[in-house]
Design a protein around this motif. Structure first.
Motif, PDB file in Angstrom:
ATOM      1  N   GLU A  59       0.810  -1.218   0.000  1.00 18.77           N
ATOM      2  CA  GLU A  59       0.000   0.000   0.000  1.00 18.77           C
ATOM      3  C   GLU A  59       0.846   1.273   0.000  1.00 18.77           C
ATOM      4  OE1 GLU A  59      -2.381  -0.496   3.467  1.00 18.77           O
ATOM      5  OE2 GLU A  59      -3.781  -1.913   2.516  1.00 18.77           O
ATOM      6  N   ARG A  60       1.958   1.299   0.754  1.00 20.02           N
ATOM      7  CA  ARG A  60       2.816   2.503   0.808  1.00 20.02           C
ATOM      8  C   ARG A  60       3.515   2.704  -0.525  1.00 20.02           C
ATOM      9  NH1 ARG A  60       6.956   2.632   5.465  1.00 20.02           N
ATOM     10  NH2 ARG A  60       7.203   4.723   4.590  1.00 20.02           N
ATOM     11  N   ARG A  61       3.731   3.977  -0.881  1.00 20.70           N
ATOM     12  CA  ARG A  61       4.302   4.299  -2.181  1.00 20.70           C
ATOM     13  C   ARG A  61       5.741   4.804  -2.041  1.00 20.70           C
ATOM     14  NH1 ARG A  61       0.449   4.158  -5.947  1.00 20.70           N
ATOM     15  NH2 ARG A  61       1.523   5.518  -7.433  1.00 20.70           N
ATOM     16  N   PHE A  62       6.578   4.379  -2.983  1.00 21.56           N
ATOM     17  CA  PHE A  62       7.998   4.695  -2.966  1.00 21.56           C
ATOM     18  C   PHE A  62       8.428   5.142  -4.359  1.00 21.56           C
ATOM     19  CE2 PHE A  62       7.122   1.631   0.295  1.00 21.56           C
ATOM     20  CZ  PHE A  62       7.950   1.934   1.353  1.00 21.56           C
ATOM     21  N   ILE A  63       9.558   5.832  -4.415  1.00 22.10           N
ATOM     22  CA  ILE A  63      10.130   6.229  -5.695  1.00 22.10           C
ATOM     23  C   ILE A  63      11.530   5.651  -5.827  1.00 22.10           C
ATOM     24  CG2 ILE A  63       8.769   8.336  -5.969  1.00 22.10           C
ATOM     25  CD1 ILE A  63      11.190   9.901  -4.943  1.00 22.10           C
ATOM     26  N   THR A  97       4.047   1.342  -5.317  1.00 25.80           N
ATOM     27  CA  THR A  97       4.146   0.593  -4.074  1.00 25.80           C
ATOM     28  C   THR A  97       5.417  -0.256  -4.104  1.00 25.80           C
ATOM     29  OG1 THR A  97       2.924  -1.324  -4.914  1.00 25.80           O
ATOM     30  CG2 THR A  97       1.628   0.471  -3.924  1.00 25.80           C
ATOM     31  N   TRP A  98       5.865  -0.649  -2.916  1.00 23.05           N
ATOM     32  CA  TRP A  98       7.044  -1.528  -2.832  1.00 23.05           C
ATOM     33  C   TRP A  98       6.782  -2.821  -3.599  1.00 23.05           C
ATOM     34  CZ3 TRP A  98      11.661  -0.377  -0.427  1.00 23.05           C
ATOM     35  CH2 TRP A  98      12.581  -1.428  -0.315  1.00 23.05           C
ATOM     36  N   LEU A  99       5.559  -3.309  -3.526  1.00 23.87           N
ATOM     37  CA  LEU A  99       5.180  -4.525  -4.244  1.00 23.87           C
ATOM     38  C   LEU A  99       5.388  -4.348  -5.749  1.00 23.87           C
ATOM     39  CD1 LEU A  99       3.870  -7.348  -4.216  1.00 23.87           C
ATOM     40  CD2 LEU A  99       1.650  -6.218  -4.311  1.00 23.87           C
ATOM     41  N   GLU A 100       4.983  -3.184  -6.278  1.00 17.94           N
ATOM     42  CA  GLU A 100       5.150  -2.925  -7.703  1.00 17.94           C
ATOM     43  C   GLU A 100       6.629  -2.844  -8.075  1.00 17.94           C
ATOM     44  OE1 GLU A 100       2.883  -2.606 -10.247  1.00 17.94           O
ATOM     45  OE2 GLU A 100       1.440  -3.408  -8.819  1.00 17.94           O
TER      46      GLU A 100
END
Length: 234
Positions: A59-63, A97-100
């Protein structure tokens, strides 16, 4: 983290190579191994949705950033980093997201994306404790030890990512399998394996085969670096 994967059904032996096998469409054990992957994909996808830590990563988003070529401080120049998005317009446009990010780092088999829970980059290994229930007659364990070993080999391949399209066994990746969840990037990340066999005494249904088995796979994720926490063995 600890959890259990469940499987009930056919688990053939690895005695034959991936050559033409009658009824297999020519894919041999590759078809059986990917059938196992598809089965465990559903359970691992559910784990990512239910476990608080994994759900946070989904759920959390990262770059994704790369440090400047002339950076002298840690971590050094031209180092790729994944950092939390700050909420700026630029971050929002590029954030995932980290998953992506994991899925985008494991593209293979004609552009399909995979998500291994345990990967080399993640720094974890795992211990597997397998309860192997089968309908063999009493006293047949010794005679069937080799066959059990060869069936476990098929299972372990079904827990890892496929290397190339041939390992999909003729299956296509479905729309709801993007990304495709697997337990392992590589079965070399299994550091301990224990198999306990016993009799399966659940009454057999009409559609079942006498050789079908029931597996309960207890997975324990291990962080090897934790052994040296505080500069000592713990």
């Amino acid at each position: 983290m600890e959890f259990r994967l469940i499987y009930q059904g056919s688990l053939p032996s690895e005695k034959c190579e991936d050559k033409l096998v009658v009824g297999s469409g020519g894919y041999g054990r590759a078809k059986d191994k990917h059938r196992l992957r598809k089965h465990f994909h559903l359970q691992l996808r559910e784990l990512w949705q239910q476990h608080p830590d994994l759900r946070s990563q989904a759920e959390r988003r990262f770059i994704l950033l790369t440090t400047p070529f002339n950076q002298v401080s840690e971590p050094g120049p031209n180092v790729r980093q994944i950092v939390p998005a700050t909420g700026t317009l630029k971050d929002v446009a590029n954030a995932k997201t980290w998953l992506e990010h994991i899925a985008d780092s494991h593209i293979r088999c004609n552009g399909n994306r995979f998500v291994p829970l345990i990967s080399k980059a993640g720094g974890f290994t795992c211990d597997l404790n397998i309860l192997f229930l089968r309908r063999d007659n009493p006293g047949s364990l010794i005679n069937n030890l080799g066959d059990i070993d060869n069936r476990i080999k098929v299972l372990l391949d079904g827990l890892r990512l496929p290397v190339d399209v041939k390992e999909l066994g003729g299956y296509a990746i479905e729309q709801d399998e993007d990304p495709f969840f697997c337990l392992l990037e590589d079965d070399a990340l299994i550091t301990s394996l224990t198999v306990t066999t016993d009799r399966l005494i659940i009454p057999m249904k009409a559609e079942e085969n006498i050789s079908d088995i029931l597996l309960v796979i207890h997975v324990t994720m291990v962080n090897p670096s934790a052994v040296f926490a505080g500069n000592r063995l713990v």
